[in-house]
Structure formats: C-alpha cells, structure tokens
Design a protein around this motif. Structure first.
Motif, short mmCIF file in Angstrom:
data_model
loop_
_atom_site.label_atom_id
_atom_site.label_comp_id
_atom_site.label_asym_id
_atom_site.label_seq_id
_atom_site.Cartn_x
_atom_site.Cartn_y
_atom_site.Cartn_z
N LYS A 27 46.85 -40.65 7.05
CA LYS A 27 48.14 -41.39 6.90
C LYS A 27 47.66 -42.46 8.16
O LYS A 27 47.24 -42.59 8.84
CB LYS A 27 49.08 -40.45 7.41
N GLU A 28 48.44 -43.64 7.75
CA GLU A 28 48.66 -44.89 8.17
C GLU A 28 49.90 -45.26 9.07
O GLU A 28 50.12 -46.16 9.41
CB GLU A 28 48.21 -46.25 7.34
N ASP A 29 50.83 -44.17 8.64
CA ASP A 29 52.18 -44.62 9.28
C ASP A 29 52.81 -43.17 9.40
O ASP A 29 52.18 -42.25 9.14
CB ASP A 29 53.11 -45.32 8.38
N THR A 30 53.82 -43.14 10.40
CA THR A 30 54.49 -41.97 10.96
C THR A 30 55.02 -41.12 9.54
O THR A 30 55.19 -39.91 9.77
CB THR A 30 55.19 -42.09 11.93
N LYS A 69 52.95 -27.03 5.40
CA LYS A 69 54.26 -27.39 5.34
C LYS A 69 54.40 -28.87 6.03
O LYS A 69 55.85 -29.21 6.20
CB LYS A 69 55.24 -26.30 5.97
N GLU A 70 53.52 -29.76 6.26
CA GLU A 70 53.91 -30.78 6.58
C GLU A 70 54.58 -31.73 5.62
O GLU A 70 54.16 -31.72 4.32
CB GLU A 70 52.52 -31.64 7.23
N LYS A 71 55.27 -32.79 5.87
CA LYS A 71 56.15 -33.51 4.78
C LYS A 71 55.79 -35.00 5.08
O LYS A 71 55.84 -35.52 5.98
CB LYS A 71 57.66 -33.21 5.00
N GLY A 72 55.86 -35.67 3.78
CA GLY A 72 55.32 -37.14 3.96
C GLY A 72 55.10 -37.73 2.85
O GLY A 72 55.04 -36.93 1.64
N MET A 73 54.98 -39.11 2.77
CA MET A 73 54.76 -39.73 1.55
C MET A 73 53.14 -39.75 1.54
O MET A 73 52.40 -39.75 2.43
CB MET A 73 55.08 -41.27 1.69
N PHE A 74 52.59 -40.01 0.25
CA PHE A 74 51.09 -39.98 -0.12
C PHE A 74 50.97 -40.95 -1.29
O PHE A 74 51.81 -40.88 -2.25
CB PHE A 74 50.43 -38.64 -0.10
N PRO A 75 49.58 -41.30 -1.65
CA PRO A 75 49.25 -42.18 -2.58
C PRO A 75 49.00 -41.32 -3.84
O PRO A 75 48.38 -40.33 -3.64
CB PRO A 75 48.07 -42.73 -2.23
#
Length: 403
Positions: free
Chosen positions: A351-354, A390-396
């Motif tokens: 990841k490049e952002d939080t 269970k980590e959450k976030g945006m991804f390509p």
C-alpha cells in the motif's frame, strides 16, 4: 597664560561660592529673593510642554520600531503564502501581484512616518534642551543680581563704611552690571517662553494630521488589497468544492508480468474449461458438438462456436458476459454478510496510502461496498477485507482475480 588661567579658575570658584552662599541665605530666609510670578508661570508651562513632548517622542519612536518589525513580519508571511500557493490554482498570478503591492504600501507608510512625522517631532523637542540652558543661565544671573544687590545694600547700611565712597561706587557698578545681564536674559525669556508654549498647538495639528492621514491611506489601500485576496481564496474554495483540484488515485502499474487484456481472457477461459476460440477451432466445432459440461451449463461456448467468433472484440464481449454470470454465481455462494464476492491476489501489492490494503500473492480478499454509499469509487480500485488478517482498505483490481 598660566597666571591668566589660574585667575579665571579662581574667579569661577569665587562666583560659585558666592551663588551657593546666596542661595543658602535665601532658603533660610535671611535675605529676600527677586520674585517674578509671570516668569514662574511661563516656566511651569515650559516644564509641562517639555514633559509632554519627550513622552510623545519616546512613544512614537517605539511605534516606528514596531511598525518596521510588523512590516518585516508581514513580508515574511506574504512570501510564504506566495510560495505555497500553487501555480495551477486559480488567481495565482493575481495573488503574487497583490502581495507585492502590500509590500510597497508598507514601505511607503514606514517612510512617511519617519520622514514626515518623526523628524518634525525630533526638531520640535530639540528646542527644549537649549531653552532649558537659557533658563538655568537666567537663574544664575538672578542669583548674581540678588547677591550684588544685597552687598550694595549692606555697604549702604553700614555707617562705618559710608565714607568709603570708592567701595560703594564699585559695588554700585557691579550691581548695575548684574542687573543688565539678568534683565536682558529675563526679557528674552519673557518673549520666547510664551511663543514656544503657543507653538505646541500648531505643531500638534500639523504632526497629527500627517500621522492620521498616513494611517488612513495605508489601511484604506491595504483593505482593498485584502478584499481582492479574499476573493481569490473564495474562488479557490469554490473550484475545490467542484473537484477541480481533487487528487484522483491512478491504478498502479502491474509488475512486468502483469496480465494484459488477452492474458485475462486466457485466464478466464482456462478457469471455465475451454481455450480461446480460433478460426480453426470454430470450423471444427461446426461438425461436432461440445462434450464439456461447462458448455451445456452456460451456453456461452456453443454460442461462440456456432457464430464462428474470430475477432478479439467478440471474444472480449463473450468473456465479459461469462464474468457477469460468474459474479452472479459468486453472490449466491455462502459468503459473509455484506460481501459482494471474493478475489485472490495474483500479484503482491504494498500500500502507498493509509486507506489502502497490502497483500501477497495468493491472499484472498472479500470485496465489499464502500462505507459511504455516496462516495465515488476510484476507477480501477476495489474496497475489500483481507480474509487472513481482517485488514480493510482499497486495492487495485488488476492485481487480483475473482474466485
């Protein structure tokens, strides 16, 4: 020369001693003192005027120093604002011009206060030390006059020395000389002190008019500039709310072996049990029916074979149709509540952002809706929860494939 200098020193010492003795006698009430109530009033006015002028000079000098310090601080702030205001933002050039105008106004204001207010004030207050010296000299000559007057009176009252006409004559001459010296200074001061006192009004009017006019012009002009600056910033805020300067995420480029459009088609084809159709395969399929169960379930492969699909655009269209059917099937799987479907990582991503999600090859991710339904999904990005942590976030999206 040595004797002359010694004589002058002796005469000066004698004068000081005579004046000191006279003052002591006057303070003790042994002898009278020449009174001048009008001069005393002039002297009282002079002292008040000098005190006021010195106080004004002190405070205005301090004000000038503060103005120049504020000018320097204002320049520093404006320089930083100009530096951080990005060139592509609305009004960047106009903002730089207005900042320069503020600096010019500060310089002009500072020069006016120094040249047209402070210098005249210094000239006005410079009169008082000279006048003070003249007043002190008049006081010394008054003591000399009183001393000579008392000496002469003493000679006249002493009957034993009345016949000493030479001493009386000399005392009379000294008294007349002391009177002339004193009265000359006294007369001058009786004229000069009232004139100086009356000049305070004209000076204050001229000085304060210059001060207030300079202040008015400076603040009036700077208020116009700040109104322009406020308008520029308001326009920036409006453009920003419209999304003119919103930073949009871009889908990160995949590794050197990242899947291309045709590669993705191949992966989907293999996953569903058939290879990408070619012209040769299409001709052969007209003669024999497909035996693969997958063809029977989806009907997609038979359509491809019957229609002799040869172009890549037709292949892509059919693959997209098959992908829609897969997602429909995935939704029917036993997935946690709120999960749209599941994907597996085909490439590692850091990841490049939080608000992003890191994963390794093989990690499985639940694809979910964005938290804010009104939030616009970034193109080429998905929101998900990594099953293992269970980590959450945006991804390509192009770093994963549906499973």
């Amino acid at each position: 020369m040595a004797e002359s200098k010694s004589a002058l020193i002796a005469k000066s010492v004698q004068k000081h001693a005579g004046r000191a003795k006279e003052k002591i006698l006057q303070n003790l009430g042994k002898v009278d003192r020449t009174a001048d109530e009008i001069f005393d009033e002039h002297l009282n006015n002079f002292n008040k005027q000098q005190t006021s002028a010195n106080k004004l000079q002190k405070e205005f000098n301090n004000y000038i120093r503060c103005i120049r310090a504020t000018q320097a601080a204002s320049k520093n702030v404006m320089d930083v604002i100009t530096e951080i205001y990005e060139s592509q933002w609305v009004g960047a050039d106009a903002l730089a011009v207005q900042m320069s105008s503020i600096e010019v106004l500060w310089q002009d204001f500072s020069h006016k206060l120094g040249d047209q207010v402070l210098i005249p004030l210094n000239t006005y207050t410079a009169q008082f030390p000279e006048m003070k010296k003249k007043i002190e000299k008049r006081g010394r000559k008054l003591v000399d006059f009183d001393s000579q007057r008392h000496s002469f009176q003493s000679l006249q009252s002493n009957s034993a020395k009345r016949k000493d006409d030479l001493k009386i004559t000399k005392a009379k001459e000294q008294l007349d000389e002391a009177r002339r010296t004193y009265e000359l200074l006294n007369t001058e001061l009786h004229d000069e002190l009232p004139a100086l006192y009356d000049s305070r009004i004209l000076f204050l009017v001229s000085n304060l008019q210059t001060l207030f006019a300079s202040e008015q012009v400076f603040h009036s002009e700077t208020s116009k500039i700040f109104a322009e600056l406020e308008a520029i910033v308001d326009k920036l805020a409006t453009d920003s709310q419209k999304g003119s300067y919103t930073f949009k995420k871009t889908v990160p480029s995949s590794p050197s072996s990242s899947p291309t459009k045709s590669a993705n088609i191949h992966d989907v084809s293999l996953k569903n049990g058939f290879s990408s159709p070619s012209k040769e395969n299409s001709n052969h399929s007209n003669e024999t029916e497909p035996s693969s169960p997958t063809y029977q379930n989806t009907g997609l492969a038979s359509n491809v074979i019957n229609k002799n699909v040869e172009s890549e655009s037709d292949i892509n269209k059919n693959v997209e149709t098959k992908t829609v059917e897969e997602k429909t099937d995935l939704k029917s799987q036993d997935l946690p509540e709120g999960v749209l479907y599941k994907v597996k990582a085909t490439y590692k991503y850091n990841k490049e952002d939080t608000d992003e999600l890191s994963f390794d090859v093989g990690d499985e991710i639940f694809v979910i809706e964005y938290d804010d339904p009104e939030e616009q999904q970034e193109e080429g990005w998905l929101m998900g929860i990594k099953e293992s942590t269970k980590e959450k976030g945006m991804f390509p999206a192009n770093f994963t494939k549906p499973i």
